[in-house]
Scaffold this motif. Structure first.
Motif, PDB file in Angstrom:
ATOM      1  N   GLY A 142      -0.878 -13.746  18.919  1.00  6.99           N
ATOM      2  CA  GLY A 142       0.502 -13.902  17.863  1.00  6.99           C
ATOM      3  C   GLY A 142      -0.215 -14.165  16.328  1.00  6.99           C
ATOM      4  N   ASN A 157       6.133  -6.953  12.682  1.00  7.62           N
ATOM      5  CA  ASN A 157       5.843  -8.254  13.501  1.00  7.62           C
ATOM      6  C   ASN A 157       5.687  -7.640  14.899  1.00  7.62           C
ATOM      7  OD1 ASN A 157       5.178 -10.076  11.727  1.00  7.62           O
ATOM      8  ND2 ASN A 157       7.397 -10.654  11.473  1.00  7.62           N
ATOM      9  N   ALA A 158       5.054  -7.945  15.999  1.00 12.40           N
ATOM     10  CA  ALA A 158       5.270  -7.451  17.401  1.00 12.40           C
ATOM     11  C   ALA A 158       6.197  -8.286  17.936  1.00 12.40           C
ATOM     12  CB  ALA A 158       3.781  -7.742  18.159  1.00 12.40           C
ATOM     13  N   TYR A 159       7.097  -7.506  18.689  1.00 16.33           N
ATOM     14  CA  TYR A 159       8.007  -8.306  19.531  1.00 16.33           C
ATOM     15  C   TYR A 159       8.236  -7.810  20.925  1.00 16.33           C
ATOM     16  CZ  TYR A 159      10.990  -4.081  18.650  1.00 16.33           C
ATOM     17  OH  TYR A 159      11.521  -3.024  18.311  1.00 16.33           O
ATOM     18  N   ALA A 164       1.940  -7.872  21.460  1.00 14.74           N
ATOM     19  CA  ALA A 164       1.431  -9.138  21.480  1.00 14.74           C
ATOM     20  C   ALA A 164       0.130  -9.210  21.828  1.00 14.74           C
ATOM     21  CB  ALA A 164       2.194 -10.102  22.346  1.00 14.74           C
ATOM     22  N   THR A 170       2.549 -11.851  16.127  1.00 17.59           N
ATOM     23  CA  THR A 170       3.799 -11.790  16.784  1.00 17.59           C
ATOM     24  C   THR A 170       4.933 -12.837  16.564  1.00 17.59           C
ATOM     25  OG1 THR A 170       2.117 -10.980  18.379  1.00 17.59           O
ATOM     26  CG2 THR A 170       4.064 -11.964  19.371  1.00 17.59           C
ATOM     27  N   GLY A 174       8.214 -11.742  21.207  1.00 13.32           N
ATOM     28  CA  GLY A 174       6.936 -11.151  21.594  1.00 13.32           C
ATOM     29  C   GLY A 174       6.228 -12.277  22.575  1.00 13.32           C
ATOM     30  N   TYR A 175       6.122 -13.428  22.245  1.00 12.21           N
ATOM     31  CA  TYR A 175       5.502 -14.397  22.994  1.00 12.21           C
ATOM     32  C   TYR A 175       6.763 -14.512  24.452  1.00 12.21           C
ATOM     33  CZ  TYR A 175       2.502 -16.448  19.704  1.00 12.21           C
ATOM     34  OH  TYR A 175       1.519 -16.771  18.655  1.00 12.21           O
ATOM     35  N   THR A 178       5.978 -11.678  26.758  1.00 13.59           N
ATOM     36  CA  THR A 178       4.790 -11.548  27.234  1.00 13.59           C
ATOM     37  C   THR A 178       4.792 -12.844  28.208  1.00 13.59           C
ATOM     38  OG1 THR A 178       4.090 -10.751  24.987  1.00 13.59           O
ATOM     39  CG2 THR A 178       2.590 -11.682  26.611  1.00 13.59           C
TER      40      THR A 178
END
Length: 401
Positions: A142, A157-159, A164, A170, A174-175, A178
């Motif tokens: 993240g 931002n990673a989603y 992630a 993230t 993303g959290y 995942t």
């Protein structure tokens, strides 16, 4: 002489009959009045019962409607970050066949599988597997690489789990996706909980109870276990969601405070234990007392936490620290005190060591090419120079308790 004169008892009998008739008539009227009153009361009560039933049915219908319209996959948190299904990836993991996956999903499956192979051991319970995933994600997911040079595919931002797991910066979605992917790969049921601006998870463990998990908040708040395996009651203190659309999280057995607490004689032993935790760079600690505290004794913890917080911020180098507390209940309804320590002044370490042989070699190459000394080459120990571009940084995350 009439009959009454002849027989004085006859008059008394007649009078008695008259009185008796009047009394019976009065009783009959009273009885009829009571029956009418009771009938009215019964009708009123029936109307109340019927209204209550109608209200209950209407409420249940609304809840069922919410359940049917609650959107998990496909919902966009903040109208931007879509919660995407990963069932096809977890199914491919369990079947051992990834032939139906697209290239990016195959990469996601490979990264996730490598993580599980590293952290999951034979004989682990579902709780131990979940805890291993949480700890790995807290440490590795993240925060990106702290680099000013943009990585391929890392412009936003990673989603998704792919972003992630590949080390990108993230967001909460993303959290959440995942963690759900990992839980599904491990055959555990998991939902993503969300409101308009935030998302997290709830997972069902082997006690058949649900627990809420918000890894994003723990990472961003730099405080491990504060949002791990929460009940609904605990989660409500900092989260809000549509509770009618999801199962109740009321499990206690696998809350971290119940699984990992230290028994102390009394509350006066807590400060010394918290100082030990602070010295070991732990961000949380949990305490049970030999003599269980009564509800009337709980306010003493407010004063305790407040004074410890003041003491910590008065220590050199701890100006950016903050302390909070929370009460937990175990399976016997005994209170457990949770203490959380955060450092809001920490920042990420640089991935690259400027004092390494490679770093020194780069400094010489830059000096030769540009004809000027870099700040490190001129005086690597002078960190107070206004021209210094490298700052001393500390680790962003506390060590595990």
């Amino acid at each position: 002489m009439n009959d009454e004169m002849k027989n004085p008892h006859a008059k008394g009998i007649k009078t008695a009959k008259t009185v008796t008739s009047a009394v019976l008539a009065g009783c009959l009227v009273a009885s009829l009045g009571l029956n009418i009153y009771q009938a009215n009361e019964s009708a009123t009560q029936n109307r109340k019962v019927n209204k209550f039933i109608d209200n209950q049915l209407e409420r249940q219908a609304k809840e069922e409607e919410k359940e049917n319209t609650y959107q998990e996959d496909g919902y966009k948190v903040g109208n931007q970050y879509e919660i995407r299904s990963t069932t096809h990836i977890s199914d491919a993991y369990k079947s051992g066949d990834d032939s139906g996956l697209k290239d990016e999903d195959k990469e996601t499956l490979k990264m996730a599988s490598d993580v599980l192979q590293k952290i999951i051991k034979d004989g682990m319970s579902n709780y131990e597997k979940e805890l291993a995933v949480y700890r790995w994600m807290f440490k590795h997911v993240g925060q990106g690489h702290g680099s000013s040079v943009t990585l391929p595919g890392a412009s936003s931002n990673a989603y998704t789990p792919h972003g992630a797991l590949s080390g990108q910066n993230t967001v909460c979605v993303g959290y959440a996706t995942t963690f759900r992917l990992f839980m599904n790969m491990l055959d555990m049921d998991c939902h993503i909980v969300h409101n308009e601006y935030h998302s997290w998870d709830m997972v069902q463990l082997d006690d058949q109870e649900w627990y809420q998990v918000d890894i994003y908040s723990d990472v961003s708040g730099k405080c491990q276990y504060q949002n791990f395996n929460m009940t609904d009651d605990i989660s409500r203190s900092s989260h809000d969601w549509d509770e009618s659309a999801l199962p109740q999280a009321k499990g206690v057995k696998y809350t971290y405070a119940v699984q990992n607490n230290k028994t102390v004689k009394d509350i006066y032993k807590v400060p010394a234990q918290v100082k030990k935790a602070l010295d070991k760079k732990r961000s949380s600690a949990f305490f049970k007392f030999e003599k269980p505290l009564s509800r009337e004794e709980l306010p003493i913890a407010d004063y305790l936490v407040s004074q410890m917080n003041t003491a910590i911020m008065s220590m050199p180098g701890f100006e950016n620290y903050n302390m909070g507390g929370m009460w937990y209940l175990d399976e016997q309804d005994q209170y457990i005190l949770g203490i959380f320590i955060r450092n809001y002044g920490e920042s990420e370490n640089s991935e690259f060591d400027a004092d390494s042989p490679e770093g020194k070699k780069l400094q010489k190459a830059i000096t030769k090419a540009f004809g000027v000394d870099t700040p490190q080459d001129a005086d690597p120990k002078n960190t107070d120079s206004k021209d210094a571009v490298v700052e001393m940084r500390t680790d962003v995350r506390m060590l595990e308790i």
